[in-house]
Design a protein around this motif. Structure first.
Motif, mmCIF file in Angstrom:
data_model
loop_
_atom_site.group_PDB
_atom_site.id
_atom_site.type_symbol
_atom_site.label_atom_id
_atom_site.label_comp_id
_atom_site.label_asym_id
_atom_site.label_seq_id
_atom_site.Cartn_x
_atom_site.Cartn_y
_atom_site.Cartn_z
ATOM 1 N N ASN A 156 1.118 -1.374 0.245
ATOM 2 C CA ASN A 156 0.312 -0.304 0.236
ATOM 3 C C ASN A 156 1.119 1.073 -0.165
ATOM 4 O O ASN A 156 2.548 1.527 0.343
ATOM 5 C CB ASN A 156 -0.998 -0.259 1.025
ATOM 6 N N VAL A 157 0.687 2.404 -0.524
ATOM 7 C CA VAL A 157 0.859 3.162 -0.223
ATOM 8 C C VAL A 157 1.508 4.308 0.538
ATOM 9 O O VAL A 157 2.863 3.931 1.069
ATOM 10 C CB VAL A 157 0.382 4.637 -0.767
ATOM 11 N N GLU A 158 0.880 4.312 2.145
ATOM 12 C CA GLU A 158 1.442 4.348 3.460
ATOM 13 C C GLU A 158 2.366 3.487 4.067
ATOM 14 O O GLU A 158 2.905 3.671 4.567
ATOM 15 C CB GLU A 158 0.256 4.579 4.223
ATOM 16 N N THR A 159 1.989 1.455 3.357
ATOM 17 C CA THR A 159 3.104 1.265 3.671
ATOM 18 C C THR A 159 4.672 0.998 3.129
ATOM 19 O O THR A 159 5.853 0.841 3.776
ATOM 20 C CB THR A 159 2.978 -0.750 3.624
ATOM 21 N N PHE A 160 4.431 1.682 1.886
ATOM 22 C CA PHE A 160 6.510 2.152 1.851
ATOM 23 C C PHE A 160 6.223 3.350 1.787
ATOM 24 O O PHE A 160 7.874 3.450 2.395
ATOM 25 C CB PHE A 160 5.484 2.155 0.199
ATOM 26 N N ALA A 161 5.526 4.393 2.440
ATOM 27 C CA ALA A 161 5.657 5.448 2.591
ATOM 28 C C ALA A 161 7.193 5.414 4.122
ATOM 29 O O ALA A 161 7.644 6.360 3.952
ATOM 30 C CB ALA A 161 5.124 6.152 2.781
ATOM 31 N N ASN A 162 6.020 3.762 5.128
ATOM 32 C CA ASN A 162 7.375 3.831 6.478
ATOM 33 C C ASN A 162 8.230 3.608 6.198
ATOM 34 O O ASN A 162 9.298 3.894 6.704
ATOM 35 C CB ASN A 162 6.296 2.730 6.684
ATOM 36 N N VAL A 163 8.664 2.972 5.157
ATOM 37 C CA VAL A 163 9.726 2.705 5.240
ATOM 38 C C VAL A 163 11.325 2.826 5.301
ATOM 39 O O VAL A 163 11.955 3.132 5.674
ATOM 40 C CB VAL A 163 9.933 1.675 3.381
ATOM 41 N N PRO A 164 11.672 3.924 3.806
ATOM 42 C CA PRO A 164 12.563 5.765 3.939
ATOM 43 C C PRO A 164 12.965 5.422 4.966
ATOM 44 O O PRO A 164 13.896 5.376 5.555
ATOM 45 C CB PRO A 164 12.220 6.267 2.761
ATOM 46 N N LEU A 165 11.291 5.967 6.472
ATOM 47 C CA LEU A 165 12.270 6.240 7.987
ATOM 48 C C LEU A 165 12.699 5.887 8.542
ATOM 49 O O LEU A 165 13.392 5.782 9.081
ATOM 50 C CB LEU A 165 10.718 6.583 8.413
ATOM 51 N N ALA A 166 12.143 3.742 8.192
ATOM 52 C CA ALA A 166 12.575 2.583 9.093
ATOM 53 C C ALA A 166 14.072 2.065 8.628
ATOM 54 O O ALA A 166 15.259 2.515 9.440
ATOM 55 C CB ALA A 166 12.026 1.403 8.827
ATOM 56 N N VAL A 167 14.434 2.397 7.606
ATOM 57 C CA VAL A 167 15.556 2.080 6.761
ATOM 58 C C VAL A 167 16.789 3.480 7.675
ATOM 59 O O VAL A 167 18.103 2.834 7.652
ATOM 60 C CB VAL A 167 15.545 2.067 4.973
ATOM 61 N N VAL A 168 16.004 4.568 7.265
ATOM 62 C CA VAL A 168 17.350 5.496 7.412
ATOM 63 C C VAL A 168 17.454 5.584 9.041
ATOM 64 O O VAL A 168 18.570 5.346 9.317
ATOM 65 C CB VAL A 168 16.894 6.773 7.180
ATOM 66 N N ASN A 169 16.412 5.569 9.682
ATOM 67 C CA ASN A 169 16.765 6.284 11.450
ATOM 68 C C ASN A 169 16.094 4.823 12.156
ATOM 69 O O ASN A 169 17.195 4.809 13.687
ATOM 70 C CB ASN A 169 15.435 6.544 11.800
ATOM 71 N N GLY A 170 16.412 3.563 11.397
ATOM 72 C CA GLY A 170 16.907 2.549 12.412
ATOM 73 C C GLY A 170 15.131 2.034 12.941
ATOM 74 O O GLY A 170 14.421 2.734 13.158
ATOM 75 N N PRO A 171 14.458 0.466 13.764
ATOM 76 C CA PRO A 171 13.949 0.048 14.192
ATOM 77 C C PRO A 171 13.796 0.416 15.419
ATOM 78 O O PRO A 171 12.643 0.935 15.859
ATOM 79 C CB PRO A 171 14.881 -1.269 14.231
ATOM 80 N N GLU A 172 14.749 1.345 16.389
ATOM 81 C CA GLU A 172 14.475 1.602 17.777
ATOM 82 C C GLU A 172 13.789 2.928 17.143
ATOM 83 O O GLU A 172 12.995 3.256 18.237
ATOM 84 C CB GLU A 172 15.965 2.002 18.370
ATOM 85 N N TRP A 173 14.587 3.733 16.654
ATOM 86 C CA TRP A 173 13.542 4.951 16.463
ATOM 87 C C TRP A 173 12.135 4.372 16.403
ATOM 88 O O TRP A 173 11.058 5.260 16.619
ATOM 89 C CB TRP A 173 14.032 5.988 15.774
ATOM 90 N N PHE A 174 11.639 3.888 14.925
ATOM 91 C CA PHE A 174 11.183 3.146 14.419
ATOM 92 C C PHE A 174 9.852 2.691 15.378
ATOM 93 O O PHE A 174 8.484 3.432 15.186
ATOM 94 C CB PHE A 174 10.664 2.409 13.216
#
Length: 495
Positions: free
Chosen positions: A215-233
């Motif tokens: 989904n659109v929103e699902t993919f939008a979450n990916v860059p944030l998690a990749v760059v900031n890491g799981p703990e931040w997410f």
């Protein structure tokens, strides 16, 4: 207050340069730096869950697609065919910032070794399409070797179901498949056939390229998690439902709206923040979550926005599309509207799903028009609700059983007829805090043809069910029906 702006930016992002100034593009670079397995592990450890409705763990989905993609690389598909009644969150995201969603899909493409990303959206989403066309043109030089297509398809509700979406991308009607996308994705140049003929493939056979559909929103979450890491997410939300979710509120409220909230926020707070109070002179009755999950009763209004909390009250978080019903509505009228919508949108591959849904809708339509919600109708509807899911290959029949059944269970033995113009249908636009519902959807018949004027769900002019009208991929409607299933595509390639 637990509003957020992770996914839904506070101001529109004008262009790729503005997105990069916010740190955009870094996730794509990290794929090359840390490798595909590390990216999948990050997505899994962050706990991203699909925001299209089911909430399936995205990391598991990506790992499964990677496992089943051997010689053939999967096609990455962005599901932007938003059609759940009461939902406008994906279009709000794309209008504000299409770059983050596109980057998430391109991260997936690089992880999977894919050379194609397809953005599938409904024909008529012109504002979103224009935003995406610009974003695609700007992003293309950054991903040489990856083709990015924008494909537009029909207004059908089932176009948003991921296997039906793949059928449309192959030039066929939106009929759900038995086979999941990681086992059979898009088959370029494959034989034209009815999806009802598709059998479950063997363990070593995909039956065509695999596909990763998110989904659109699902993919939008990916860059944030990749760059900031799981703990931040995971710094917001809950252990099982980390992060944020973009919600839509409409119905019997002072205003309609879209907003992003931390998962774990009470539903009552979301409704109050986006919708204000229930309309003057009315009291809250219940909240519909689109037409996919059981309505939330008044006593559960404090439920937290998590997948586990909604499951605990017998509902589901879905796409967080909250349609507020008041005591100026009627539970039976609401049930009639939901039944009408789902009966019309059912494709008819599964006999019980279409036949029982149409029968339920007709009997509830008689209540709506003639106040005939008597014992005979009540018993017939109850019987049809028990069999509507027989042999179902997708979730639509279960939605009819769950949502209609729950609404009728809320109705008094002798329900009061309230004739407020409740309309359950896909959203057209959100303008001046009003979510506009597509009135043309009321003209749609169970065979997917369009009546000349607004009608209730009756068999006047009914030719056959959609699946019966499709033979070897050919849609046998006369010209006035206007159905065309071959998608229009706009392609951008790096030069």
């Amino acid at each position: 207050m637990t509003r957020a702006n992770r996914i839904l930016d506070p101001e529109p992002v004008a262009d790729l340069a503005a997105y990069r100034a916010l740190g955009g593009g870094r996730a794509l670079e990290l794929v090359d730096e840390v490798g595909a397995e590390a990216i999948i592990a990050t997505v899994r450890d962050a706990g991203i869950r699909g925001r299209g409705g089911a909430g399936f763990p995205t990391g598991i989905k990506w790992a499964t697609v990677a496992e089943f993609s051997h010689e053939e690389r999967p096609t990455i598909v962005i599901n932007a065919a938003e059609g759940e009644p009461g939902t406008f969150k994906d279009r709000a995201i794309l209008r504000t910032n299409p770059y983050r969603t596109l980057e998430g899909a391109l991260v997936a493409a690089k992880v999977m070794g894919s050379d194609e990303v397809v953005i599938a959206m409904k024909d008529g989403f012109e504002i979103e399409r224009a935003r995406l066309e610009r974003a695609v043109a700007e992003f293309a030089p950054l991903v040489p070797g990856i083709t990015i297509d924008i494909a537009t398809g029909p207004a059908s509700y089932l176009f948003g179901e991921e296997t039906a979406m793949l059928e449309v991308l192959e030039g066929r009607p939106p009929f759900p498949r038995v086979t999941p996308p990681y086992r059979r994705g898009i088959e370029p140049g494959g034989e034209t056939h009815s999806s009802s003929d598709v059998e479950l493939t063997g363990d070593e056979e995909t039956g065509g390229e695999a596909a990763l559909v998110d989904n659109v929103e699902t993919f939008a979450n990916v860059p944030l998690a990749v760059v900031n890491g799981p703990e931040w997410f995971r710094s917001v939300g809950t252990e099982k439902s980390p992060g944020t979710i973009v919600c839509t509120v409409s119905g019997a409220t002072e205003r309609d709206g879209v907003g992003e909230f931390e998962l774990g926020t009470p539903l009552a707070e979301v409704i109050r923040e986006l919708g204000g109070h229930v309309r003057e002179g009315a009291n809250l009755l219940a909240v519909l979550n689109g037409v996919s999950n059981a309505p939330i009763r008044l006593e559960h209004l404090a439920v937290r926005l998590t997948y586990e909390d909604f499951a605990a009250i017998g509902s589901g978080l879905g796409s967080a599309s909250f349609i507020v019903l008041s005591d100026q509505d009627s539970a039976v009228d609401a049930a009639a509207e939901v039944a009408r919508f789902l009966a019309v949108e059912s494709c008819g591959q599964c006999t019980a799903c279409k036949g029982d849904a149409v029968a339920i809708a007709e009997r509830l339509g008689a209540w709506h028009e003639l106040a005939r919600y008597d014992d005979e109708n009540r018993e017939a509807i109850a019987a049809a609700l028990t069999t509507v899911t027989d042999g179902a290959r997708c979730a639509l029949a279960t939605q009819t059983q769950t949502v209609v059944g729950a609404l009728l269970a809320m109705a008094p033995a002798t329900p009061v007829r309230v004739r407020r113009s409740l309309h359950i249908g896909p959203a057209l636009d959100l303008v001046d805090e009003v979510l506009m519902v597509d009135d043309n959807e009321r003209r749609k018949r169970p065979d997917w043809s369009m009546a000349s004027s607004t009608t209730e769900i009756v068999e006047d002019g009914l030719e056959a069910w959609p699946a019966q009208l499709a033979s070897d991929g050919t849609w046998r409607f006369s010209e006035e029906h206007g159905h065309e299933w071959v998608t229009r595509r706009t392609t951008s390639r790096a030069r």
